[in-house]
Enzyme design. Structure first.
Site, mmCIF file in Angstrom:
data_model
loop_
_atom_site.group_PDB
_atom_site.id
_atom_site.type_symbol
_atom_site.label_atom_id
_atom_site.label_comp_id
_atom_site.label_asym_id
_atom_site.label_seq_id
_atom_site.Cartn_x
_atom_site.Cartn_y
_atom_site.Cartn_z
ATOM 1 N N GLN B 237 -13.047 3.926 2.688
ATOM 2 C CA GLN B 237 -12.145 2.563 2.232
ATOM 3 C C GLN B 237 -12.769 1.776 4.099
ATOM 4 O O GLN B 237 -12.884 0.611 4.651
ATOM 5 C CB GLN B 237 -10.551 2.477 2.480
ATOM 6 C CG GLN B 237 -9.397 2.678 1.372
ATOM 7 C CD GLN B 237 -8.112 3.118 1.507
ATOM 8 O OE1 GLN B 237 -7.543 4.262 1.061
ATOM 9 N NE2 GLN B 237 -7.358 1.957 2.590
ATOM 10 N N ARG B 384 -0.191 1.846 1.210
ATOM 11 C CA ARG B 384 -0.385 0.517 0.426
ATOM 12 C C ARG B 384 0.702 0.019 1.773
ATOM 13 O O ARG B 384 1.485 -1.076 0.877
ATOM 14 C CB ARG B 384 0.669 0.429 -0.494
ATOM 15 C CG ARG B 384 -0.014 -0.317 -1.277
ATOM 16 C CD ARG B 384 0.579 -0.586 -2.989
ATOM 17 N NE ARG B 384 -0.234 -1.931 -3.104
ATOM 18 C CZ ARG B 384 -0.625 -1.820 -4.240
ATOM 19 N NH1 ARG B 384 -1.024 -1.197 -5.410
ATOM 20 N NH2 ARG B 384 -1.236 -3.133 -5.021
ATOM 21 N N CYS B 385 0.664 0.095 3.034
ATOM 22 C CA CYS B 385 0.872 -0.853 3.863
ATOM 23 C C CYS B 385 0.485 -0.662 5.152
ATOM 24 O O CYS B 385 -0.242 -0.030 5.494
ATOM 25 C CB CYS B 385 2.689 -0.063 3.544
ATOM 26 S SG CYS B 385 2.502 1.482 5.172
ATOM 27 N N GLU B 760 0.243 -5.149 0.243
ATOM 28 C CA GLU B 760 1.052 -4.184 0.687
ATOM 29 C C GLU B 760 2.226 -4.823 0.590
ATOM 30 O O GLU B 760 3.641 -3.550 1.011
ATOM 31 C CB GLU B 760 0.555 -3.591 2.027
ATOM 32 C CG GLU B 760 -0.698 -2.797 1.452
ATOM 33 C CD GLU B 760 -1.490 -2.852 2.096
ATOM 34 O OE1 GLU B 760 -1.604 -2.853 4.111
ATOM 35 O OE2 GLU B 760 -2.319 -1.936 3.030
#
Lengths: 287, 806, 166
Positions: B237, B384-385, B760
């Protein structure tokens, strides 16, 4: 995840398959749909030196009616059960159960024979076979034999199959037209084994239950035939008090594991809830 | 002007710029199976790596015998810590200032920890050999419960740092203590609680979960001995960060390392960090002189690479009798596993957990976080935040519900009463953040009206009455939440990773014929960057999005960037893209002025061209200007038309939203059905509404999974009991509800295009909304809090405790 | 271990190969035939990313040995586009309806949807959801995948696609 090495055999006849199995002994495993065995091999929980693929044996395939019985070849897939008119018309509980098993892809390859014969207490069909009082046809080197499903299961992954034997077909007496049936399965998601499940087959006459048989899934080391609960229901009008008694009797024979599906006492309670719901649905369906 | 001349609106539409539902560029290859993921890569002579892993959670390694494994045909090498130690590679630095074992030396600290790395001609031989490495272990006492980690008699886990009293974030006061991080005014909070009419206190735990992207972590390393150069393809990522880390670890100069992140099959935070598999593949390639591929299987993924959460938050709110919050106090025990490999900006060991005051006007607050070691896998990523923001949102949104219940107030009304008001923005929170913009009341009001909230409450009451009368065995729960995200890390004054400021970058090059290529420091894992960055450029400089190639993931060609996580791509690289485009536009304006023989100031921008003010017939399109930039620039001007921007954001962005969820709970089985889920998101300026909606659907589905079933669960011996997709809950299409999406638009005042980021938010807001809904079903019987996940059996236990099973 | 000769048809092309009996079909397709569209997501037959069509059945190619596919006819995502190179209605539907994000589950999802539509050309939403329950997606939440399949069903039936009102 990579399976260990093995030698692959694809016999064209049952005789050859049985011959190979007894010749190769403990090191050999029959391969049907493979959806229990291959994941086990990839996890290296199973490492057979020989796989005997049953897919080439024509005699193990297909469904037919034979007198008052339906005979289903061991390598008949779940998908074939789901789409069979014969099953839909005469043994609708098989279709209902198949649709709760795994997912579409697995049902295309997973077989009835594999589901009933490998002795995994999580499998759904065995409880249904107990409720239907099915008979298994078994072939070994010394010939064939028949055995009641109710006498087949001994403990987890241990069945009455002797080394070298193959389950070749399932015979089910066609239940009377108008019988009631239901397979109630509680699971966490599609593809999961049952937290608890109950199979019910019953007939009703004159407002009373004429006959009733109950099977339970994934609630002990083996599928359970709930004999006492079945007896309690038979002859009753399926009134609340009787159902409660039957539920208690069914719960009493469970001995589930505590796992991610819930602690044992919860799963026992769910056996009762599934049974009560299956009885209600079977009753509603009975003519 | 004749009738055939397209209008400005028609020209704008053709650009497919910001605000349009542009179809995704990426999809053309993906729908044909032509994506190129790491495991698709095949290099001549490529070898395969596989690990032998520890079955124990805590054990001393007495002996490792690799001789049988070495004999497997096709095996070239078996690496152990003894091989890595002379190279100082048996440990690697983590992003959090700790070290993590690459291959275990004398101890294993969690189940499935890497012990030996096999390199073989194919993956089958490698797997065979991995089984044959013989390791003799001596089992040690196992520590699983983080709340017991700092007990005086807790087992010593990290012998390698047992004498180290100074951690990366201050003093360590116990052998299993990593850091304590505090923020806020402790005394003022103390005073607020003394004065409070009503207080609540609850231990709110957020279970350990795993991002579980569908593609696992994987890499191919190829070392070229002649050139002394290393190329690594991987599921990264943050490819540039990986290059820098690889250089620091391997001592290969950074310009001789090429890191390439090809298509990535989902990340969700799992692919931010560096893992032993990457290091071992690199070492193995150096040792063998051949490319080496390492591909994680799903069990390895779930049990070893980058978990998330595992936060245990003792939460207190002080409040007046009429429902005005006056203070917040949170003490958190954070389970970081065996090594502190948390992926947070360096100065933020608990991430941005101090966003825990949420969307509410708390005059004072205090938060303390104790990080501890346990015998679990390392990680602590933002699944996912943004960093520790879902933990914070879950904490405050649960606590607000508990307080509302104690006050006897409706939870929506209680929130309305305490939301930060529009006129308070920019708003500085009690824990130090400056919220950029918002209109919270309008958003919540819209959500309540859209869902018919009052009617839902009436229906719930009727259901409760019917339940009491024995007419139904189903209860109805309504969850309502309001969240504020904090994303776009981040401003260099407070955000860095390993000392690298968290700017991000974009480089745009316009070709002479008016098409373009843009390269960025971020890396899409499904977010559709190739589509959306082009839309920003299209709107900014009037080149059709279809004429713009967007490229990411190759550290040789992309400008340095910190990567994609924490919803930072749009807030940071999106801004860099706009700023680079504006540099290009400024140069184009000078060229246009020269060609049109007017002063710069006499020109105005018109969708895709500069035109002379008051004389719209005289114009130069961007395509014409691109050609002129190369072939007839004004005297004294350098030819060419390109720009690069490194954007250091002045502030974070603060997306927010209001969610409402309705569930029906089967009291007899504990099964919960989501009847309805409404999500209103405000992410500022909307670049591609189709992609935004898709992001929200996906984030809500992950939130649903977390709230309703996901857990990386360890038994008391430290065995992971949920290590495959049989037991780790990923919902199918059957369990997943339909989602209703809605929006308001409050642009960020400090962002060049006003965008805030969205990927997110739905996870941040979704998790507490599901939890609040399930618990709400039982509230009328006195239940205040129930820990996640809300799977069937746990929910049944709630009902059972309430005596609902007769 | 001795290798076994197999012959099968993949995307209309006859292929012959020597494989180790334990070679999984997905590895055979990806590594020997270079058809990398089928992906490996879970290894335990839960995720469906490796789904291909085998003799008219959707199967998870990570749980089938290549030797079992001897004589079979296989279709993979690489064989889905129309003969003239245009996208199949399903491929088009996934793009039009934003039925994918990272793309990793997409080939398996499309292959499964293909078989589903062969058996049930106009499925309801519920039938679609049940029919793709062997395929996991981590990005989309399925809602747009359902629409993509509905879109394809309409296209294949020659009727205009109408999105259901929400």
């Amino acid at each position: 995840m990579i399976p260990g090495p093995f030698a692959y055999h694809r016999p064209a006849s049952l005789q050859d398959a049985v011959g190979l199995l007894s010749e190769l002994g403990e090191d050999a495993r029959p391969l049907a749909g493979g959806h229990s065995l291959i994941p086990m091999m990839k996890l290296r929980l199973a490492s057979p030196a020989h796989l005997i693929d049953l897919a080439g044996i024509a005699g193990l395939k297909g469904l037919r009616e034979d007198g008052g019985e339906i005979v289903i070849g061991a390598t008949t897939t779940q998908q074939e059960l789901v789409t069979s008119d014969l099953v839909a018309g005469k043994l609708p509980i098989l279709r209902e159960t198949s649709l709760t098993i795994a997912d579409p892809q697995v049902r295309y390859l997973g077989t009835l024979g594999g589901n009933v014969a490998n002795g995994d207490p999580g499998n759904d069909m065995p409880a249904v076979m107990l409720a239907l009082d099915a008979t298994y046809e078994i072939a070994g080197k010394s010939g064939t034999r028949r055995l009641a499903a109710r006498a087949f299961y001994q403990s987890a992954y241990v069945t009455a199959l002797a080394p070298g034997e193959i389950l070749t077909a399932v015979r089910i007496k066609v239940p009377p037209a108008g019988h009631g049936y239901a397979y109630e399965k509680l699971k966490r998601k599609v593809g999961d084994y049952a937290t608890a499940a109950a199979a019910v087959v019953l007939t009703i006459g004159g407002g009373k239950v004429a006959s009733c048989a109950i099977g339970l899934t994934n609630l002990a080391e083996t599928p359970l035939y709930a004999e006492e609960a079945s007896r309690i229901i038979a002859g009753s009008a399926l009134d609340d008090a009787t159902v409660r008694k039957a539920v208690a009797a069914a719960e009493a024979i469970t001995a589930p594991a505590s796992d991610g599906r819930g602690p044992a006492h919860y799963r026992t309670k769910m056996a009762g809830v599934m049974l009560a719901r299956a009885l209600a649905r079977a009753k509603a369906r009975a003519a | 002007m004749n009738d055939m001349t397209p209008t400005a609106a028609e020209r704008a539409e053709k650009l497919q710029g910001m605000g349009c539902k542009r179809k995704r560029v990426e999809d053309v290859r993906f729908v044909q199976g032509k994506g190129s993921y790491v495991d698709d890569l095949k290099l001549p002579g490529m070898l395969y790596g596989d690990f032998t892993r520890s079955p124990h959670a805590h054990a001393r390694i007495k002996r490792i015998d690799t001789s049988k494994a070495q004999q497997v045909p096709g095996v070239l090498a078996v690496l152990t810590a003894a091989d890595l130690k002379p190279l100082s590679l048996h440990y690697m630095p983590t992003l959090a200032g700790d070290v993590a074992a690459v291959l275990a030396e004398d101890k294993v600290l969690y189940q499935n920890q890497e012990v030996a790395f096999i390199v073989a001609e194919d993956r089958y031989a490698a797997a065979d050999a991995a089984d044959l490495v013989e390791v003799e272990y001596e089992a040690l006492p196992v520590l699983i419960d983080p709340l017991k980690a700092m007990a005086p008699d807790a087992p010593l886990l990290r012998e390698d740092i047992k004498d180290k009293t100074d951690g990366a974030h201050g003093k360590r006061r116990h052998h299993n203590h990593i850091f304590t991080w505090e923020m806020g005014d402790k005394d003022a909070v103390e005073a607020a609680f003394r004065k409070a009419d009503v207080t609540i206190k609850e231990l709110i735990s957020y279970q350990r979960v795993h991002p579980c992207p569908l593609e696992t972590c994987q890499a191919v390393a190829s070392f070229d001995k002649i050139k002394g150069e290393l190329t690594v393809w991987g599921t990264f990522q943050a490819p540039h960060v990986i290059r820098t880390v690889a250089s620091l670890i391997s001592k290969i100069p950074e310009h001789k390392i090429h890191v390439i992140a090809p298509d990535i099959g989902g990340g969700f935070g799992n692919k931010v960090g560096a893992y032993p598999g990457y290091i071992c593949a690199i070492v193995a390639s150096i040792v063998t002189g051949r490319p080496v591929k390492w591909v994680e299987d799903r069990i390895e993924n779930l049990t070893t690479t980058a978990f998330a959460r595992d936060y245990h938050m003792t939460t207190e709110i002080a409040c007046t009798r009429d429902g005005k919050v006056t203070g917040l106090r949170v003490h958190t025990v954070a389970d970081h596993g065996a090594f502190d490999a948390c992926a947070d900006p360096s100065k933020w060991p608990a991430g941005f957990f101090n966003i825990v005051t949420g969307s509410y006007d708390f005059p004072v607050a205090h938060v303390a976080v104790d990080g501890v070691y346990t015998n679990k896998a390392p990680g602590g990523v933002a699944y996912r935040c943004s960093f520790r923001v879902t933990e914070a949102a879950y904490c405050i949104e649960r606590a607000m519900d508990i307080m509302a219940q104690k006050l006897g107030m409706d939870p929506a009304e209680f929130r309305m009463k305490n939301l930060i008001r529009r006129e308070q923005f920019p708003y500085t929170s009690a824990l130090g953040w400056e919220y950029d913009s918002g209109d919270y009341h309008a958003a919540l009001q819209k959500a309540l009206e859209a869902t018919g909230y009052k009617q839902l409450r009436r229906e719930q009451k009727e259901r409760q009455d019917a339940f009491r009368r024995g007419e139904t065995r189903e209860l109805m729960g309504i969850g309502v939440i309001f969240f504020t995200e904090i994303v776009g890390a981040g401003p260099s004054r407070n955000c860095d990773i390993l000392g690298i400021a968290m700017f991000d970058s974009a480089e745009i090059r316009i070709h002479p014929t008016g098409s373009a290529i843009a390269r960025l420091g971020t890396k899409s894992q499904g977010q559709g960057h190739e589509t959306t960055y082009a839309q920003i450029i299209a709107s900014e400089i009037g080149i059709p999005a279809d004429a713009i190639t967007v490229e990411e993931g190759n550290t040789d060609t992309a400008p340095y960037g910190l990567g994609t996580y924490g919803s930072r791509s749009t807030p940071v690289s999106g801004a860099a893209t706009a700023m680079a485009a504006r540099k290009i536009k400024a140069k184009a304006q000078m060229i246009a002025a020269h060609l049109l023989e007017v002063h710069d100031d006499d020109l105005e921008w018109d969708v895709d061209r500069f035109r002379v003010k008051g004389n719209p017939e005289r114009f130069k399109t961007m395509t014409e200007l691109a050609w002129a930039a190369y072939n007839s620039p004004p005297p004294g001007m350098e030819p060419g038309l390109e720009a690069v921007s490194y954007y250091d954001p002045p502030n974070m962005t603060y997306p927010f939203g209001a969610y409402v969820c309705v569930v029906d709970v089967d009291v007899d089985t504990g099964a919960t059905k989501v009847r309805r889920f409404y999500a209103l998101d405000d992410c500022g300026t909307r670049i591609n509404p189709m992609i935004i909606e898709g992001q929200i659907h996906g984030g809500l589905t992950e939130a649903f999974a977390i709230a309703m079933g996901q857990e990386i669960h360890y038994d008391e011996d430290g065995n992971v009991t949920t290590g495959s997709l049989m037991d780790y809950f990923l919902p199918t299409a059957v369990e997943t509800p339909n989602w209703e999406t809605d929006w308001t638009t409050t642009p960020s005042p400090h962002h060049p295009i006003g965008a805030k980021g969205v990927g997110e938010s739905p996870n941040v807001g979704g998790v507490p909304c599901f939890a609040n809904a399930v618990i709400d079903a039982f509230k009328f019987l006195g239940t205040t809090h129930v820990a996640m996940p809300h799977d069937n059996w746990r929910t049944w236990m709630v009902a059972d405790k309430l005596g609902l099973h007769g | 271990m001795a290798k076994t000769q197999i012959a099968l048809t993949v995307n209309g092309r006859r292929e012959e190969a020597l494989v180790e009996p334990r070679t999984l079909l997905v590895h055979f397709l990806r590594e020997q035939l270079n058809l990398t569209g089928a992906h490996i997501g879970c290894d335990t037959s839960h995720c469906g990313a490796c789904t291909v069509d085998l003799d008219g059945k959707s199967v998870k190619s990570c749980t089938v040995f290549a030797v079992q596919a001897n004589g079979a006819e296989i279709r993979t995502i690489e064989g889905m586009a129309n003969p003239d190179g245009t996208l199949h209605a399903l491929q088009e539907g996934f793009r039009e309806m934003h039925g994918l994000q990272c793309g990793f589950c997409t080939p398996g999802m499309i292959m499964r949807a293909h078989r589903l539509l062969q058996e049930n050309p106009s499925p309801t939403e519920e039938e679609i959801r049940f029919g793709i329950a062997g395929n996991l997606c981590r990005c989309t939440g399925y809602q747009n995948i359902v629409k993509a399949i509905q879109y394809a069903a309409a296209r294949l039936a020659g009727t205009p696609f109408q999105e259901a009102a929400e």
